[in-house]
Every structure is written in structure tokens, then in C-alpha cells.
Scaffold this active site. Structure first.
Site, mmCIF file in Angstrom:
data_model
loop_
_atom_site.group_PDB
_atom_site.id
_atom_site.type_symbol
_atom_site.label_atom_id
_atom_site.label_comp_id
_atom_site.label_asym_id
_atom_site.label_seq_id
_atom_site.Cartn_x
_atom_site.Cartn_y
_atom_site.Cartn_z
ATOM 1 C CB SER A 138 -62.693 10.059 1.633
ATOM 2 O OG SER A 138 -62.706 11.419 1.995
ATOM 3 C CE1 TYR A 160 -38.402 27.978 -10.431
ATOM 4 C CE2 TYR A 160 -39.713 27.146 -12.266
ATOM 5 C CZ TYR A 160 -38.683 26.976 -11.349
ATOM 6 O OH TYR A 160 -37.948 25.825 -11.371
ATOM 7 C CG HIS A 189 -59.053 17.661 0.968
ATOM 8 N ND1 HIS A 189 -58.855 19.014 1.138
ATOM 9 C CD2 HIS A 189 -59.619 17.231 2.108
ATOM 10 C CE1 HIS A 189 -59.289 19.373 2.338
ATOM 11 N NE2 HIS A 189 -59.750 18.310 2.947
ATOM 12 C CD GLU A 219 -64.348 16.925 2.830
ATOM 13 O OE1 GLU A 219 -65.313 17.163 2.067
ATOM 14 O OE2 GLU A 219 -64.064 17.640 3.812
ATOM 15 C CE1 TYR A 259 -40.008 20.900 -12.635
ATOM 16 C CE2 TYR A 259 -41.446 19.101 -11.959
ATOM 17 C CZ TYR A 259 -40.402 19.962 -11.693
ATOM 18 O OH TYR A 259 -39.747 19.882 -10.491
ATOM 19 N N GLY A 299 -56.715 14.256 5.188
ATOM 20 C CA GLY A 299 -56.585 14.365 3.732
ATOM 21 C C GLY A 299 -57.228 13.171 3.041
ATOM 22 C CG ASN A 300 -60.138 13.400 1.407
ATOM 23 O OD1 ASN A 300 -60.351 14.162 0.472
ATOM 24 N ND2 ASN A 300 -60.421 13.719 2.656
ATOM 25 C CG HIS A 322 -56.531 19.323 6.524
ATOM 26 N ND1 HIS A 322 -57.103 18.595 7.538
ATOM 27 C CD2 HIS A 322 -57.479 19.446 5.566
ATOM 28 C CE1 HIS A 322 -58.350 18.274 7.204
ATOM 29 N NE2 HIS A 322 -58.603 18.766 6.009
ATOM 30 C CG HIS A 326 -61.315 22.357 5.111
ATOM 31 N ND1 HIS A 326 -62.492 21.800 4.715
ATOM 32 C CD2 HIS A 326 -60.462 21.311 5.272
ATOM 33 C CE1 HIS A 326 -62.382 20.483 4.678
ATOM 34 N NE2 HIS A 326 -61.150 20.171 5.005
ATOM 35 C CB SER A 352 -63.969 7.193 5.829
ATOM 36 O OG SER A 352 -64.157 7.924 7.006
ATOM 37 N N GLY A 353 -61.064 6.980 7.562
ATOM 38 C CA GLY A 353 -60.678 6.555 8.910
ATOM 39 C C GLY A 353 -59.677 5.423 9.030
HETATM 40 ZN ZN LIG Z 1 -60.319 18.310 4.947
#
Ligand SMILES: [Zn+2]
Length: 217
Positions: A78, A120, A99, A80, A215, A33-34, A101, A162, A49-50
Site C-alpha cells: 500500500s 457511548y 485506514h 500508505e 467487550y 483503504g488499507n 475513507h 482525507h 497496492s491497487g
Molecule cells: Zn487514504
């Protein structure tokens, strides 16, 4: 610190905090994720990244120009990054992108099935969570597909085979949407497992969106 450096620091700290929340809330594992946040018209902060989320310090968080050039932070952004930048470019209303998974939502991504409003709270993202066309991860094409699925109105989309992308006014709001998408995906999965869930009609979604705007405020 100058006021710009101070606000950059706060946003880079928020990337660290929400990264650790991804693990605590079971939205990701390891370095998966990122997340990113818009700093100003020309700059975005994005998770590196990483590096395990536990180890990311605010000074690690890359600050990137909208053309992708890194201007601060010693580590690589990242992979992405192109997808995040495409969302900011095409959606001026977006201030934060997440993002993941996360497993239940990604189950529907692998089926290529949009998640309908069987609960809802799905109204946080729209009338459904749509599905973007499949493209290889970490490509510009994936960013293009995600933006096309988001359109003008959705705050979340599944990325086929993905994961999930959410985009909202701020990083905190995009994070909330990521939690809601995973929750609604789980309920829909469970409901489907033992029956035929009822889907809320569009006019109720419209009514809910008026209420959910306030909310948590
Ligand atoms: Zn991904």
C-alpha cells in the site's frame, strides 16, 4: 511450514479477510483503504497496492521490514506504508492498523471537526476522535501528523480532508474501532441534522472504557 511461516500465513490471511470485510461493511469502495498487522519486532504485513480486495491471496500480502524493505510478496505494498510504519514505531502497544475513507467519519475529517462522545460506543477510541493536521496522502508527513494526533492514548484519529486511521492491540481490534468510529460519526451526523446532541462527560467515558475493555471477550 515452520512455525514462523505458519503465523505469518495466518496474519496475511487475516489481512485478506478484513480487506473483504471493509467492502462488506461499507467502510470503503474499490481498492480504497488499507490495513496492516505487526508480525514480530521487525516485520509488518500490509495490504498490497491497487489490487481489488476480492482478489488478494495471502501469498500476495507483502511482508515488510520496519525500514520499509519488502521481504515477501510479489506485489507493491500500500502507498500508505510510511503512515502504518510510523504508527508501529511510535506506539509499541499497537498490533494492527486500519485506514479507511468511511463516509460519515470522513465528513467530519473534511470539516476539521473532532467527533465527540454523543454515543457511548465512542469510548472505544477515547474521549473523542481527534483530527490530524492535513498532509498529502502517501507521505511520511501524513504518518507524523497521524501519530501526533493519536498521542499515547487514542486508538483512532481523523485525517483532515482525507479519512480515518485506527490503531489497536490487534488487527481485529483496530477493525472493530474502525466500525465504531464510522457508526458514532453517523449517529453524530444524524443527531446534528435534527438537533443538538448531548455529549457524555469525561468521567462517564472513563467508566465506559473500563467496561468496554471486556467487550466481545
Ligand atoms: Zn487514504
Amino acid at each position: 511450514m515452520s512455525s514462523q511461516n505458519l503465523s505469518y500465513h495466518e496474519t496475511r490471511s487475516a489481512i485478506c479477510e478484513h480487506g473483504r470485510s471493509l467492502l462488506a461493511d461499507d467502510l470503503t469502495t474499490g481498492t480504497g483503504g488499507n490495513l496492516s498487522a505487526r508480525l514480530d519486532e521487525d516485520h509488518v504485513a500490509i495490504s498490497p497496492s491497487g489490487i481489488p480486495y476480492e482478489d488478494i491471496e495471502p501469498s500476495d500480502v507483502p511482508v515488510v521490514r520496519t525500514d520499509g524493505t519488502v521481504v515477501e510478496g510479489d506485489v507493491t505494498p500500500s502507498t500508505e506504508l510510511p503512515m502504518h510504519l510510523e504508527v508501529y514505531e511510535q506506539r509499541p502497544d499497537v498490533g494492527g492498523v486500519v485506514h479507511t475513507h468511511s463516509p460519515y467519519a470522513t465528513t467530519f475529517a473534511s470539516l476539521g471537526e473532532a467527533i465527540p462522545a454523543s454515543h457511548y460506543l465512542l469510548a472505544f477510541t477515547g474521549s473523542e476522535v481527534p483530527v490530524a493536521e492535513y498532509e498529502t496522502h502517501a507521505t511520511q508527513a501524513l504518518g507524523d501528523a497521524a501519530v501526533e494526533a493519536l498521542g499515547e492514548d487514542y486508538n483512532a484519529t481523523l485525517l483532515r480532508n482525507h479519512g480515518v486511521l485506527t490503531a489497536d492491540g490487534s488487527l481485529a481490534e483496530a477493525y472493530t474501532v474502525a466500525l465504531m468510529v464510522e457508526y458514532c460519526a453517523r449517529i453524530h451526523y444524524q443527531a446534528r441534522a435534527i438537533g443538538d446532541p448531548e455529549i457524555l462527560p469525561d468521567d462517564e467515558i472513563d467508566r465506559l472504557q473500563g467496561k468496554l475493555d471486556s467487550y466481545g471477550q
